[in-house]
Design a protein around this motif. Structure first.
Motif, PDB file in Angstrom:
ATOM      1  N   ILE A 259     -80.843 -20.044  15.676  1.00 34.12           N
ATOM      2  CA  ILE A 259     -80.863 -18.465  14.422  1.00 34.12           C
ATOM      3  C   ILE A 259     -79.842 -18.719  14.488  1.00 34.12           C
ATOM      4  N   LEU A 349     -83.444 -11.856  13.242  1.00 33.96           N
ATOM      5  CA  LEU A 349     -84.079 -12.688  12.533  1.00 33.96           C
ATOM      6  C   LEU A 349     -84.455 -13.248  13.774  1.00 33.96           C
ATOM      7  N   GLU A 350     -83.537 -13.247  14.057  1.00 29.87           N
ATOM      8  CA  GLU A 350     -84.781 -13.566  15.815  1.00 29.87           C
ATOM      9  C   GLU A 350     -86.594 -13.252  15.599  1.00 29.87           C
ATOM     10  N   GLU A 352     -87.961 -11.969  12.869  1.00 28.21           N
ATOM     11  CA  GLU A 352     -88.873 -12.291  11.893  1.00 28.21           C
ATOM     12  C   GLU A 352     -88.816 -13.310  12.163  1.00 28.21           C
ATOM     13  N   TYR A 353     -88.481 -14.790  12.736  1.00 31.11           N
ATOM     14  CA  TYR A 353     -88.462 -15.886  12.958  1.00 31.11           C
ATOM     15  C   TYR A 353     -89.945 -16.004  13.671  1.00 31.11           C
ATOM     16  N   GLN A 354     -90.500 -15.164  15.565  1.00 29.15           N
ATOM     17  CA  GLN A 354     -91.228 -15.420  16.098  1.00 29.15           C
ATOM     18  C   GLN A 354     -92.110 -14.855  15.194  1.00 29.15           C
ATOM     19  N   LEU A 412     -93.279 -19.304   6.753  1.00 30.03           N
ATOM     20  CA  LEU A 412     -92.009 -20.207   8.187  1.00 30.03           C
ATOM     21  C   LEU A 412     -90.627 -21.297   7.692  1.00 30.03           C
ATOM     22  N   PHE A 415     -88.529 -19.751   5.403  1.00 28.09           N
ATOM     23  CA  PHE A 415     -87.598 -19.738   6.436  1.00 28.09           C
ATOM     24  C   PHE A 415     -86.215 -20.788   6.964  1.00 28.09           C
ATOM     25  N   LYS A 416     -86.690 -21.369   7.589  1.00 27.22           N
ATOM     26  CA  LYS A 416     -86.237 -23.211   7.961  1.00 27.22           C
ATOM     27  C   LYS A 416     -84.813 -22.722   7.643  1.00 27.22           C
ATOM     28  N   ILE A 419     -82.379 -20.153   7.391  1.00 28.22           N
ATOM     29  CA  ILE A 419     -81.465 -20.662   7.919  1.00 28.22           C
ATOM     30  C   ILE A 419     -80.659 -21.589   8.187  1.00 28.22           C
TER      31      ILE A 419
END
Length: 428
Positions: A259, A349-350, A352-354, A412, A415-416, A419
């Protein structure tokens, strides 16, 4: 007649084939089209063209240093003794600090003379850091700033495209769910009407089912219109033109090594600092007393001549330079703030990703649970142990859970992609 009939059949087949032809596109292809074919790409080219024009102007500025002067005045007069006319003509040619003087003189009746002088006349300030060097450096820095800005703007545009694509897929999923629901409700409605005829159902349940069907149909119409509008908006934005029916493929699950975000904002602030440093450097040199050196050589008489001129203002307060130095301090503080902001953004961002990973898993479990509940409710309703309203509610809960899961999945994967492309630095 037979040939005409065959032609009509062939035309109908071709028409039907073209009518139902589809073109599949995916998110990668959409982004690629935006980078290569969109109107945004044309605007980028204009920005690059403007930089080229400035470069050409800077080169032209170099050639403006070439100067010449021709004095066509012929100062003639008549010598009374020799009864002859005499005069002179002068030509000066120079490039930057070098010059050449040519003087044709027949003002004496003894000898017609041609006098050449070569030399240089230059400010030492220009030798140390000339205006031309200053402009050239600033132009290079400006070019980097422009490229950085275009890269940053492109990333922002790509992120908005990814979000729009995800919205389209969400609407598409909701339409599919609503259509399946409508199909089931129509079957249930027909069964309910038959039961009502046989006095096994009440009129209020028949009316309720009719209302729910109208509600679903209205939702589908709205969703289909939203799907069409968003699809057109996306295709226009990325420069895709097609007469075929467009099918949007699912957003693929891309791998993310780490991330992170790009450093374009930090780099841009660094370039701004560099520009300010050059501005201060140039101002400091120009604020000092100017030393001008003038040297020339008379070729005919073999004589060297030289001179030095000092000019300056002893009362110069250098207020502008002091102000610019304070501005430079502020820019350096702003750069540190941006670096700290970048670190916080990566941490957010980390998180949010989790959260998205957990959200997808939880909503999948929720969908599966509500799916089982719906199947039980359906069985119980058919046996007459559950009211229509409770049965419909159970069905709607399952549809809502199914929609939430699909949206979480799209969110999800989108989002990837953001990034993935957010870490890129585009150069044109």
């Amino acid at each position: 007649m037979k040939q005409n009939f065959i032609k009509v059949i062939i035309l109908m087949i071709l028409f039907q084939t073209n009518l139902f032809a589809v073109e599949k596109i995916n998110l990668e292809g959409v982004i690629k089209s935006f980078i290569e074919k969109s109107s945004y790409r044309e605007k980028e080219k204009i920005e690059i063209k403007k930089l080229d024009i400035e470069k050409q102007g800077n080169v032209a500025e170099e050639w403006r240093k070439i100067s010449f002067n021709i004095n066509p005045i012929y100062n003639s007069y008549k010598n009374k003794d020799t009864n002859k006319y005499f005069g002179n003509t002068t030509l000066n040619f120079g490039y930057k600090m070098f010059y050449l003087n040519f003087n044709y003189d027949n003002s004496t009746d003894k000898l017609k003379r041609t006098i050449y002088k070569i030399g240089l006349s230059e400010s030492l300030d220009d030798v140390i850091y000339s205006e031309q060097k200053y402009k050239k450096k600033l132009l290079k820095l400006k070019e980097k700033v422009t490229m950085n800005r275009l890269s940053s703007e492109k990333i922002t545009e790509i992120k908005s495209i990814i979000e729009l694509y995800a919205d389209i897929k969400n609407i598409e999923s909701e339409i599919d769910i609503k259509r399946k629901t409508l199909k089931n409700r129509n079957k249930e409605f027909e069964n309910l009407k038959e039961k009502y005829k046989q006095n096994e159902a009440v009129k209020i349940d028949v009316d309720y089912m009719s209302i729910k069907i109208k509600e679903i149909k209205n939702n589908i119409v709205y969703l289909e219109e939203s799907f069409e509008n968003n699809s057109k908006k996306l295709l226009e934005k990325v420069g895709i033109k097609s007469r075929k029916k467009i099918v949007f493929e699912d957003i693929s699950d891309v791998n993310i090594d780490k991330i992170g975000v790009n450093e374009l904002e930090i780099t841009s602030k660094g370039l701004e600092i560099n520009s300010k440093e050059e501005e201060i450097k140039y101002s400091v040199i120009r604020s000092c007393p100017e030393v001008k050196l003038d040297v020339n050589y008379d070729i005919e008489n073999k004589i060297w001549m030289a001179g030095v001129v000092f000019t300056g203002n002893v009362l110069e307060s250098k207020t502008d330079i002091k102000t610019e130095k304070e501005e430079l301090k502020k820019l350096k503080i702003e750069k540190k703030e941006i670096e700290a902001k970048r670190n916080r953004t990566e941490q957010q961002l980390e998180i949010e990703y989790q959260n998205l990973l957990n959200k997808k898993k939880i909503l999948k479990d929720k969908r599966d649970n509500f799916g089982k509940r719906y199947l039980i409710s359906k069985s119980v309703y058919k046996k007459g142990y559950m009211s229509l309203i409770n049965y419909i509610k159970s069905q709607e809960d399952y549809e809502k859970a199914e929609m939430e899961y699909k949206k979480a999945k799209n969110e999800l994967n989108a989002f990837k992609y953001k990034i993935k492309f957010g870490k890129k630095t585009f150069y044109i």
